[in-house]
Design a protein around this motif. Sequence first.
Motif, PDB file in Angstrom:
ATOM      1  N   UNK A   1      18.649 -20.240 -33.534  1.00  2.96           N
ATOM      2  CA  UNK A   1      19.609 -20.512 -32.456  1.00  2.96           C
ATOM      3  C   UNK A   1      21.064 -20.945 -32.774  1.00  2.96           C
ATOM      4  N   UNK A   2      21.169 -21.833 -33.803  1.00  2.00           N
ATOM      5  CA  UNK A   2      22.385 -22.202 -34.481  1.00  2.00           C
ATOM      6  C   UNK A   2      23.236 -21.284 -34.770  1.00  2.00           C
ATOM      7  N   UNK A   3      22.729 -20.274 -35.276  1.00  2.00           N
ATOM      8  CA  UNK A   3      23.690 -19.004 -35.874  1.00  2.00           C
ATOM      9  C   UNK A   3      24.392 -18.489 -34.509  1.00  2.00           C
ATOM     10  N   UNK A   4      23.870 -18.750 -33.365  1.00  2.00           N
ATOM     11  CA  UNK A   4      24.628 -17.992 -32.319  1.00  2.00           C
ATOM     12  C   UNK A   4      25.527 -18.906 -31.543  1.00  2.00           C
ATOM     13  N   UNK A   5      25.547 -20.281 -31.884  1.00  2.00           N
ATOM     14  CA  UNK A   5      26.082 -21.288 -30.941  1.00  2.00           C
ATOM     15  C   UNK A   5      27.777 -20.952 -31.185  1.00  2.00           C
ATOM     16  N   UNK A   6      28.340 -20.277 -32.005  1.00  2.00           N
ATOM     17  CA  UNK A   6      29.690 -20.089 -31.974  1.00  2.00           C
ATOM     18  C   UNK A   6      30.230 -18.990 -31.131  1.00  2.00           C
ATOM     19  N   UNK A   7      29.255 -18.625 -30.272  1.00  2.00           N
ATOM     20  CA  UNK A   7      29.642 -17.627 -29.281  1.00  2.00           C
ATOM     21  C   UNK A   7      30.291 -18.526 -28.156  1.00  2.00           C
ATOM     22  N   UNK A   8      29.975 -19.735 -28.200  1.00  2.00           N
ATOM     23  CA  UNK A   8      30.551 -20.581 -26.908  1.00  2.00           C
ATOM     24  C   UNK A   8      32.066 -21.255 -27.479  1.00  2.00           C
ATOM     25  N   UNK A   9      33.087 -21.136 -26.898  1.00  2.00           N
ATOM     26  CA  UNK A   9      34.331 -21.473 -27.171  1.00  2.00           C
ATOM     27  C   UNK A   9      34.811 -22.499 -25.941  1.00  2.00           C
ATOM     28  N   UNK A  10      35.012 -23.752 -26.541  1.00  2.00           N
ATOM     29  CA  UNK A  10      35.248 -24.905 -25.284  1.00  2.00           C
ATOM     30  C   UNK A  10      36.646 -24.958 -25.365  1.00  2.00           C
ATOM     31  N   UNK A  11      37.261 -24.767 -23.845  1.00  2.00           N
ATOM     32  CA  UNK A  11      38.593 -25.158 -23.654  1.00  2.00           C
ATOM     33  C   UNK A  11      38.609 -26.316 -23.093  1.00  2.00           C
ATOM     34  N   UNK A  12      39.418 -27.280 -23.699  1.00  2.00           N
ATOM     35  CA  UNK A  12      39.570 -28.758 -23.124  1.00  2.00           C
ATOM     36  C   UNK A  12      40.632 -28.881 -22.032  1.00  2.00           C
ATOM     37  N   UNK A  13      40.541 -30.005 -21.437  1.00  2.00           N
ATOM     38  CA  UNK A  13      41.755 -30.311 -20.490  1.00  2.00           C
ATOM     39  C   UNK A  13      42.897 -30.516 -20.868  1.00  2.00           C
ATOM     40  N   UNK A  14      43.881 -30.923 -19.923  1.00  2.00           N
ATOM     41  CA  UNK A  14      45.237 -30.951 -20.549  1.00  2.00           C
ATOM     42  C   UNK A  14      45.578 -32.287 -21.077  1.00  2.00           C
ATOM     43  N   UNK A  15      44.393 -33.373 -20.998  1.00  2.00           N
ATOM     44  CA  UNK A  15      44.610 -34.636 -21.499  1.00  2.00           C
ATOM     45  C   UNK A  15      43.561 -34.649 -22.727  1.00  2.00           C
ATOM     46  N   UNK A  16      43.767 -35.732 -23.470  1.00  2.00           N
ATOM     47  CA  UNK A  16      42.648 -36.090 -24.502  1.00  2.00           C
ATOM     48  C   UNK A  16      41.355 -36.138 -23.919  1.00  2.00           C
ATOM     49  N   UNK A  17      40.346 -35.480 -24.262  1.00  2.00           N
ATOM     50  CA  UNK A  17      38.888 -35.643 -23.771  1.00  2.00           C
ATOM     51  C   UNK A  17      37.947 -35.789 -24.860  1.00  2.00           C
ATOM     52  N   UNK A  18      37.317 -36.857 -25.097  1.00  2.21           N
ATOM     53  CA  UNK A  18      36.302 -37.356 -25.724  1.00  2.21           C
ATOM     54  C   UNK A  18      35.014 -36.442 -25.348  1.00  2.21           C
ATOM     55  N   UNK A  19      34.853 -36.297 -24.344  1.00  2.00           N
ATOM     56  CA  UNK A  19      33.508 -35.709 -23.951  1.00  2.00           C
ATOM     57  C   UNK A  19      33.672 -33.966 -24.250  1.00  2.00           C
ATOM     58  N   UNK A  20      34.957 -33.587 -24.261  1.00  2.50           N
ATOM     59  CA  UNK A  20      34.954 -32.280 -24.622  1.00  2.50           C
ATOM     60  C   UNK A  20      34.506 -32.196 -26.257  1.00  2.50           C
ATOM     61  N   UNK A  21      35.331 -33.194 -26.893  1.00  2.00           N
ATOM     62  CA  UNK A  21      35.019 -33.163 -28.294  1.00  2.00           C
ATOM     63  C   UNK A  21      33.617 -33.327 -28.776  1.00  2.00           C
ATOM     64  N   UNK A  22      33.028 -34.337 -28.002  1.00  2.00           N
ATOM     65  CA  UNK A  22      31.354 -34.341 -28.096  1.00  2.00           C
ATOM     66  C   UNK A  22      30.612 -33.123 -27.844  1.00  2.00           C
ATOM     67  N   UNK A  23      31.107 -32.469 -26.642  1.00  2.00           N
ATOM     68  CA  UNK A  23      30.170 -31.332 -26.504  1.00  2.00           C
ATOM     69  C   UNK A  23      30.531 -30.324 -27.549  1.00  2.00           C
ATOM     70  N   UNK A  24      31.835 -30.098 -27.941  1.00  2.00           N
ATOM     71  CA  UNK A  24      32.056 -29.091 -29.065  1.00  2.00           C
ATOM     72  C   UNK A  24      31.089 -29.477 -30.320  1.00  2.00           C
TER      73      UNK A  24
END
Length: 254
Positions: A1-24
């Motif tokens: 499964x790990x080899x396919x994880x790069x298929x997801x690209x996370x777009x963060x909000x317009x402000x700093x977001x630790x949650x977006x970084x953690x999910x990434x």
Amino acid sequence: MKKNLARILIRPPNRPSQSAQSLRSALASSKLSRTGRVPRQYRYLLNWGNSSPIGTAPHVKVINPPEAIANAVNKTKAFQIWSGISTLNVPMYYIDTPPASFSGILLARTNGSSSGGDDIVVIREGDSIPNAPLYVEYIPKQIEYRVHVVNSKVIFVQQKKRRSDIEQDKDQKLIRSYNNGWVFCPLELDDVAEEVKDAAVHAVNGLGLHFGACDIVIHRDNSKPYVLECNTAPGIASPTLLAAYQKAFETWLM
């Protein structure tokens, strides 16, 4: 499964977001430049609380379209949408000006798009009424939940509780924000009524979202769930909550 994880690209909000970084990090994904294109190796663009318009190639599926996030961020628009869904209860609300003869307590949303309760002004009978785009009837609560939904499934539920070491004035007891001494505590999914979980799913789907965290209260007098807000970039600092989101996205998108 790990080899396919790069298929997801996370777009963060317009402000700093630790949650977006953690999910990434949890999904072994990378962050999208807000003005950049989506490389072809990515199949999904996971939009974490960003309502700015985007242009993506046809090969990319956007998870939480910007226009759906805009519906959630705009509290007036969200209430209008939810009011048209027969399976949902929403508090009484007024746009622009409440009646002078209102009874009980109103919460004025002076910004209309802020999160965390920073823009809320409590109005009691006899108080002057501030200018605001939205006024919402205060619901006396038995309990308040935050219900996390991904792909029409409830993945995690939290209960909002008051910190025992915090003194609160009468307004802070009503505005249940972190700054006012309120925190979220995890619950077992089986300990939450199906009616509450169904309301969260309908609220998220009704806004056109694929995922979101709904704040829902149980009315003290009639025991019905009322939807107050839907967060499209919720705080997921808790390891167990982060793991729930990781598992949900991997199961769905991998």
